[in-house]
Design an enzyme around this catalytic site. Structure first.
Site, PDB file in Angstrom:
ATOM      1  N   ALA A  13      -7.718 -39.572 -27.221  1.00 12.49           N
ATOM      2  CA  ALA A  13      -8.988 -38.846 -27.146  1.00 12.49           C
ATOM      3  C   ALA A  13      -8.884 -37.466 -26.518  1.00 12.49           C
ATOM      4  CB  ALA A  13     -10.007 -39.680 -26.377  1.00 12.49           C
ATOM      5  N   SER A  14      -7.684 -36.975 -26.282  1.00 13.30           N
ATOM      6  CA  SER A  14      -7.573 -35.674 -25.614  1.00 13.30           C
ATOM      7  C   SER A  14      -7.645 -34.493 -26.582  1.00 13.30           C
ATOM      8  CB  SER A  14      -6.266 -35.597 -24.812  1.00 13.30           C
ATOM      9  OG  SER A  14      -5.144 -35.658 -25.670  1.00 13.30           O
ATOM     10  N   VAL A  65       0.012 -46.388 -25.345  1.00 12.01           N
ATOM     11  CA  VAL A  65      -0.670 -47.438 -26.101  1.00 12.01           C
ATOM     12  C   VAL A  65       0.293 -48.457 -26.685  1.00 12.01           C
ATOM     13  CG1 VAL A  65      -2.602 -45.889 -26.645  1.00 12.01           C
ATOM     14  CG2 VAL A  65      -0.730 -46.169 -28.297  1.00 12.01           C
ATOM     15  N   SER A 143      -6.285 -44.309 -42.338  1.00 10.01           N
ATOM     16  CA  SER A 143      -6.046 -43.045 -43.041  1.00 10.01           C
ATOM     17  C   SER A 143      -6.102 -43.296 -44.531  1.00 10.01           C
ATOM     18  CB  SER A 143      -4.666 -42.482 -42.670  1.00 10.01           C
ATOM     19  OG  SER A 143      -4.302 -41.409 -43.519  1.00 10.01           O
ATOM     20  N   TYR A 156       4.128 -43.684 -41.747  1.00  5.89           N
ATOM     21  CA  TYR A 156       2.728 -43.443 -41.377  1.00  5.89           C
ATOM     22  C   TYR A 156       1.782 -44.273 -42.253  1.00  5.89           C
ATOM     23  CZ  TYR A 156      -1.473 -40.725 -40.222  1.00  5.89           C
ATOM     24  OH  TYR A 156      -2.722 -40.333 -39.811  1.00  5.89           O
ATOM     25  N   ALA A 158       2.452 -47.005 -43.912  1.00  4.76           N
ATOM     26  CA  ALA A 158       2.606 -48.430 -43.610  1.00  4.76           C
ATOM     27  C   ALA A 158       1.844 -48.803 -42.346  1.00  4.76           C
ATOM     28  CB  ALA A 158       4.086 -48.777 -43.459  1.00  4.76           C
ATOM     29  N   LYS A 160      -0.781 -47.308 -41.112  1.00  4.35           N
ATOM     30  CA  LYS A 160      -2.220 -47.201 -41.339  1.00  4.35           C
ATOM     31  C   LYS A 160      -2.724 -48.299 -42.277  1.00  4.35           C
ATOM     32  CE  LYS A 160      -3.119 -43.623 -38.731  1.00  4.35           C
ATOM     33  NZ  LYS A 160      -4.037 -43.725 -37.574  1.00  4.35           N
ATOM     34  N   ILE A 189      -7.975 -33.829 -42.482  1.00 12.02           N
ATOM     35  CA  ILE A 189      -8.911 -33.320 -41.488  1.00 12.02           C
ATOM     36  C   ILE A 189      -8.243 -32.147 -40.762  1.00 12.02           C
ATOM     37  CG2 ILE A 189     -10.337 -33.906 -39.503  1.00 12.02           C
ATOM     38  CD1 ILE A 189     -11.031 -35.485 -42.042  1.00 12.02           C
TER      39      ILE A 189
END
Length: 248
Positions: A13-14, A65, A143, A156, A158, A160, A189
């Site tokens: 969230a940064s 995480v 995604s 990436y 895989a 998602k 995005i």
């Protein structure tokens, strides 16, 4: 939509999408736990904006995480600081792009560890809280690559796609206890990740988008805010594309 009195955990969230989500939830009155990996300064700035936008409280927590035990400690800290957790947004993610025939094992493992295992870690520790509380909202950021695949992003994509599987499976497990689990699948995005693309790659991406523009982090945040609200109480196990029509 009103999230007054609710506490939301937002990972990654940064900056980028995660920051936009945290700020959108704050604007609806939620307390926000800003989970970050690297920059304490950026995380503090997001917390400050959350408070300016109406959040009763916003605090930053550094967490890897991918570390199961570290995630438990972080969730416990948020509970202690805010008195509970009501919303979870799993957004933390990395990419290590490359063609699969020459992809390094370390690059595959790193992406799966953060994107997929990191999502599992927070789901594992937060879902138990929601079940005991008799309700909760979970939104996982997948995604468009997890839906359609993408050349040069096998790791990436895989990770998602795995998030979509986690979303649908957990949704089946917890729906009867008033816990909803949904995913948002952004397309291209305008974030640091897409700004790192070559001009040729960006032009190729734009040519595939029906709306002919990159999305904004706020576009994703608006979808997340809806799914986190009481207005979406009968929606679960769904994947909402926020991609300008690239997946049509």
């Amino acid at each position: 939509m009103n999230l007054n009195g609710k506490t939301a955990i937002v990972t990654g969230a940064s900056r980028g999408i995660g920051a936009a989500v945290a700020e959108r939830l704050a604007s609806l009155g939620a307390n926000v736990a800003v989970i970050y990996a690297g920059s304490a300064e950026r995380a503090a700035a997001v917390c400050a904006r959350c408070r300016e936008l109406g959040s009763a409280a916003a605090r930053a927590y550094q967490c890897d995480v991918a570390d199961f035990d570290a995630v438990k400690r972080t969730v416990d800290a948020v509970r202690a600081d805010f008195g509970g957790v009501d919303l979870l947004v799993n957004n933390a993610g990395v990419n290590r792009d490359g063609l699969l025939p020459t992809m390094r094992e370390a690059d595959f493992d790193a992406v799966v560890a953060v994107n997929l295992k990191g999502t599992f870690n927070f789901l594992r520790h937060c879902s138990r809280l929601f079940l005991r509380a008799g309700g909760g909202r979970i939104v996982n950021i997948s995604s468009v690559a997890g839906v359609t695949g993408n050349a040069g992003q096998a790791n990436y994509a895989a990770s998602k796609a795995g998030i979509i599987g986690l979303t649908k499976s957990l949704a089946r497990e917890v729906a009867s206890r008033n816990v909803t689990v949904n995913a948002v699948a952004p397309g291209f995005i305008d974030t640091d990740m897409t700004r790192a693309m070559s001009e040729k790659a960006r032009e190729a991406a734009l040519s595939r988008i029906a709306s002919k523009r990159l999305g904004r982090p706020e576009d994703v945040a608006n979808a997340v805010a809806f799914l986190a609200s009481d207005a979406a109480g009968y929606i679960t196990g769904q994947v909402i594309g926020v991609d300008g029509g690239i997946s049509l």
